[in-house]
Design a protein around this motif. Structure first.
Motif, PDB file in Angstrom:
ATOM      1  N   TRP A  36      15.539  -1.817  -5.512  1.00  0.00           N
ATOM      2  CA  TRP A  36      14.937  -1.742  -4.857  1.00  0.00           C
ATOM      3  C   TRP A  36      15.429   0.316  -4.598  1.00  0.00           C
ATOM      4  O   TRP A  36      13.824   0.690  -4.467  1.00  0.00           O
ATOM      5  CB  TRP A  36      14.385  -2.425  -3.083  1.00  0.00           C
ATOM      6  CG  TRP A  36      13.180  -1.575  -2.159  1.00  0.00           C
ATOM      7  CD1 TRP A  36      13.997  -1.174  -2.064  1.00  0.00           C
ATOM      8  CD2 TRP A  36      12.094  -2.173  -2.237  1.00  0.00           C
ATOM      9  NE1 TRP A  36      12.797  -0.760  -0.747  1.00  0.00           N
ATOM     10  CE2 TRP A  36      12.129  -1.084  -0.880  1.00  0.00           C
ATOM     11  CE3 TRP A  36      11.541  -2.572  -2.527  1.00  0.00           C
ATOM     12  CZ2 TRP A  36      10.800  -1.151  -0.566  1.00  0.00           C
ATOM     13  CZ3 TRP A  36      10.494  -3.030  -2.445  1.00  0.00           C
ATOM     14  CH2 TRP A  36      10.329  -1.806  -1.164  1.00  0.00           C
ATOM     15  N   TYR A  40      12.868   3.257  -5.080  1.00  0.00           N
ATOM     16  CA  TYR A  40      11.941   3.982  -2.886  1.00  0.00           C
ATOM     17  C   TYR A  40      12.489   5.751  -3.465  1.00  0.00           C
ATOM     18  O   TYR A  40      11.895   6.266  -2.993  1.00  0.00           O
ATOM     19  CB  TYR A  40      12.873   3.762  -2.042  1.00  0.00           C
ATOM     20  CG  TYR A  40      12.852   3.769  -1.426  1.00  0.00           C
ATOM     21  CD1 TYR A  40      12.921   4.910  -0.348  1.00  0.00           C
ATOM     22  CD2 TYR A  40      11.262   3.786  -0.529  1.00  0.00           C
ATOM     23  CE1 TYR A  40      11.861   5.376   0.786  1.00  0.00           C
ATOM     24  CE2 TYR A  40      11.110   3.522   0.629  1.00  0.00           C
ATOM     25  CZ  TYR A  40      11.277   4.478   1.301  1.00  0.00           C
ATOM     26  OH  TYR A  40      10.178   4.768   2.594  1.00  0.00           O
ATOM     27  N   GLN A  43      10.831   8.040  -6.103  1.00  0.00           N
ATOM     28  CA  GLN A  43       9.259   7.478  -5.938  1.00  0.00           C
ATOM     29  C   GLN A  43       9.349   8.643  -4.545  1.00  0.00           C
ATOM     30  O   GLN A  43       8.083   9.692  -4.646  1.00  0.00           O
ATOM     31  CB  GLN A  43       8.971   6.594  -5.245  1.00  0.00           C
ATOM     32  CG  GLN A  43       7.997   5.568  -6.442  1.00  0.00           C
ATOM     33  CD  GLN A  43       7.950   6.906  -7.911  1.00  0.00           C
ATOM     34  OE1 GLN A  43       7.838   6.965  -8.116  1.00  0.00           O
ATOM     35  NE2 GLN A  43       6.766   6.369  -7.232  1.00  0.00           N
ATOM     36  N   PHE A 129       8.035  -4.638  -5.610  1.00  0.00           N
ATOM     37  CA  PHE A 129       8.338  -2.857  -5.831  1.00  0.00           C
ATOM     38  C   PHE A 129       6.590  -2.079  -5.404  1.00  0.00           C
ATOM     39  O   PHE A 129       6.140  -1.430  -4.378  1.00  0.00           O
ATOM     40  CB  PHE A 129       9.148  -2.390  -6.598  1.00  0.00           C
ATOM     41  CG  PHE A 129       8.963  -0.570  -6.185  1.00  0.00           C
ATOM     42  CD1 PHE A 129       9.874  -0.385  -5.075  1.00  0.00           C
ATOM     43  CD2 PHE A 129       8.092   0.349  -6.830  1.00  0.00           C
ATOM     44  CE1 PHE A 129       9.884   0.642  -4.347  1.00  0.00           C
ATOM     45  CE2 PHE A 129       8.616   1.509  -6.285  1.00  0.00           C
ATOM     46  CZ  PHE A 129       9.582   1.269  -5.039  1.00  0.00           C
ATOM     47  N   HIS A 130       6.243  -2.951  -6.620  1.00  0.00           N
ATOM     48  CA  HIS A 130       5.054  -2.788  -6.648  1.00  0.00           C
ATOM     49  C   HIS A 130       3.951  -2.789  -5.746  1.00  0.00           C
ATOM     50  O   HIS A 130       3.425  -2.033  -5.137  1.00  0.00           O
ATOM     51  CB  HIS A 130       3.932  -3.145  -8.115  1.00  0.00           C
ATOM     52  CG  HIS A 130       2.427  -3.160  -8.170  1.00  0.00           C
ATOM     53  ND1 HIS A 130       2.047  -1.872  -8.328  1.00  0.00           N
ATOM     54  CD2 HIS A 130       1.468  -4.133  -7.670  1.00  0.00           C
ATOM     55  CE1 HIS A 130       0.230  -1.867  -8.512  1.00  0.00           C
ATOM     56  NE2 HIS A 130       0.623  -3.088  -7.585  1.00  0.00           N
ATOM     57  N   PHE A 133       6.105  -1.788  -1.688  1.00  0.00           N
ATOM     58  CA  PHE A 133       6.016  -0.031  -1.597  1.00  0.00           C
ATOM     59  C   PHE A 133       4.727   0.020  -1.752  1.00  0.00           C
ATOM     60  O   PHE A 133       3.842   1.262  -1.381  1.00  0.00           O
ATOM     61  CB  PHE A 133       6.741   0.225  -2.395  1.00  0.00           C
ATOM     62  CG  PHE A 133       7.252   1.878  -1.693  1.00  0.00           C
ATOM     63  CD1 PHE A 133       7.337   2.309  -1.687  1.00  0.00           C
ATOM     64  CD2 PHE A 133       6.252   2.794  -3.479  1.00  0.00           C
ATOM     65  CE1 PHE A 133       8.530   4.389  -1.935  1.00  0.00           C
ATOM     66  CE2 PHE A 133       6.330   4.170  -3.661  1.00  0.00           C
ATOM     67  CZ  PHE A 133       7.385   4.910  -1.877  1.00  0.00           C
ATOM     68  N   GLY A 134       3.646   0.063  -3.016  1.00  0.00           N
ATOM     69  CA  GLY A 134       2.839   0.482  -3.662  1.00  0.00           C
ATOM     70  C   GLY A 134       1.834   0.473  -2.663  1.00  0.00           C
ATOM     71  O   GLY A 134       0.851   1.470  -2.212  1.00  0.00           O
ATOM     72  N   ALA A 191      -2.430   1.913  -4.760  1.00  0.00           N
ATOM     73  CA  ALA A 191      -0.683   1.847  -5.005  1.00  0.00           C
ATOM     74  C   ALA A 191       0.046   1.410  -6.791  1.00  0.00           C
ATOM     75  O   ALA A 191       1.020   1.324  -7.047  1.00  0.00           O
ATOM     76  CB  ALA A 191      -0.763   0.195  -5.069  1.00  0.00           C
ATOM     77  N   SER A 195       3.340   4.036  -6.725  1.00  0.00           N
ATOM     78  CA  SER A 195       4.564   2.908  -7.758  1.00  0.00           C
ATOM     79  C   SER A 195       5.538   3.177  -8.323  1.00  0.00           C
ATOM     80  O   SER A 195       6.171   2.526  -9.202  1.00  0.00           O
ATOM     81  CB  SER A 195       4.612   1.545  -7.096  1.00  0.00           C
ATOM     82  OG  SER A 195       3.843   1.423  -8.002  1.00  0.00           O
ATOM     83  N   SER A 196       4.410   4.217  -9.476  1.00  0.00           N
ATOM     84  CA  SER A 196       5.058   4.468 -10.451  1.00  0.00           C
ATOM     85  C   SER A 196       5.240   6.057 -10.863  1.00  0.00           C
ATOM     86  O   SER A 196       4.447   7.015 -10.904  1.00  0.00           O
ATOM     87  CB  SER A 196       3.423   4.577 -11.637  1.00  0.00           C
ATOM     88  OG  SER A 196       3.900   5.287 -13.187  1.00  0.00           O
TER      89      SER A 196
END
Length: 291
Positions: A36, A40, A43, A129-130, A133-134, A191, A195-196
């Motif tokens: 994670w 993080y 990104q 995470f997607h 976070f997204g 998202a 997240s990518s």
């Protein structure tokens, strides 16, 4: 929501009737927490100047950078205080009716697992995470929160009318892969992009994709790519405007869409507002990070 294909037909062992499962935060390993943190940090180097202000405000409000995978028992009270939403864990992709019911009741379904360290760049099924976070930072915005609730309620109606493929396209081109006009130009809020690491750059800067103004019916007729960069992105004027579009009565829209041909992904129509007429070079080379 992934093209209406799901892993399970009924709740697996350990899941409640609404398909939720405990997050079991204490069971995450040090490696998983480090994954994670790695994602993080990566990104946060890429997104400034590319992601929308509303996304960064959401990240700050939820404080998702406290070290490791967020603990929902600490995150949810902050989110609920802002917009009445909570995040619930589910064991994988869930049936449409379950997904819509959660959204309609301001619950966002999230995967519990996180990708392996050797899967940082691509994962077929959305992980935590997607999802967190997204998706979750955008749910701190009242207008986007209302849009997602309305989408959930509208999903039940679409299912009864056989219009789920059209509604899925709306979700895909907004919640997952949407762009918006923001301070300084086009910015990401979807998202699947934020997240990518690779698509965060591609969506804003690459000359390949078309970037077109958002039109509800046009979006609902447009095909999309599931496992690669998009060939077209749709640009909204604001989150408030997106909410206004979704609060319309979709009944007459569905009547007009019945039997209508789908629009090929790369097509630009004479009626489109064109921000970027893409070269489509990436898709022509075969996609999936083609050189």
């Amino acid at each position: 929501m992934s093209d209406f294909e799901h892993v399970f037909d009924k709740p697996p062992a350990g899941a409640a009737e609404d398909w939720t499962i405990p997050q079991d935060w204490r069971a995450y390993t040090e490696t998983e927490h480090k994954t994670w943190d790695t994602l993080y940090a990566r990104q946060m180097k890429i997104l400034p100047g590319r992601a929308a202000d509303v996304f960064f405000k959401g990240l700050k409000a939820l404080d998702l950078n406290t070290g490791g995978i967020p603990d929902f028992s600490l995150m949810n009270p902050k989110l609920q205080a802002l917009t009445g939403w909570t995040v619930v864990c589910v064991p994988g992709l869930v049936p449409d009716e379950v997904f819509f019911d959660h959204l309609a009741n301001r619950r966002f379904p999230s995967g519990q697992f996180i990708r392996k360290p050797d899967q940082l760049d691509y994962l077929q099924e959305p992980d935590i995470f997607h999802d967190v976070f997204g998706h979750v930072p955008m749910l701190t915005d009242p207008d986007f929160a209302a849009y997602m609730e309305a989408y959930g309620k509208g999903g039940q109606r679409a299912a009864s009318l056989g219009m789920l493929p059209n509604l899925a396209r709306l979700y895909w081109y907004t919640v997952e892969f949407g762009l918006m006009q923001d301070t300084g130009g086009l910015r990401i809020y979807g998202a699947g992009i934020v997240s990518s690491a690779t698509e965060s750059v591609f969506a804003i800067e690459d000359p390949s994709p078309n970037r077109l103004g958002f039109d509800l019916e046009r979006v609902m007729k447009t095909l999309y790519r599931i496992d690669d960069f998009q060939q077209v992105y749709f640009v909204i004027d604001s989150i408030e405007a997106l909410k206004g579009e979704t609060l319309k009565d979709f009944g007459p829209i569905y009547e007009r869409l019945q039997g209508a041909d789908a629009i090929p992904i790369e097509t630009i129509l004479p009626t489109d507002e064109v921000f970027t007429e893409g070269t489509q070079a990436y898709a022509a080379k075969g996609g999936r990070f083609a050189a």
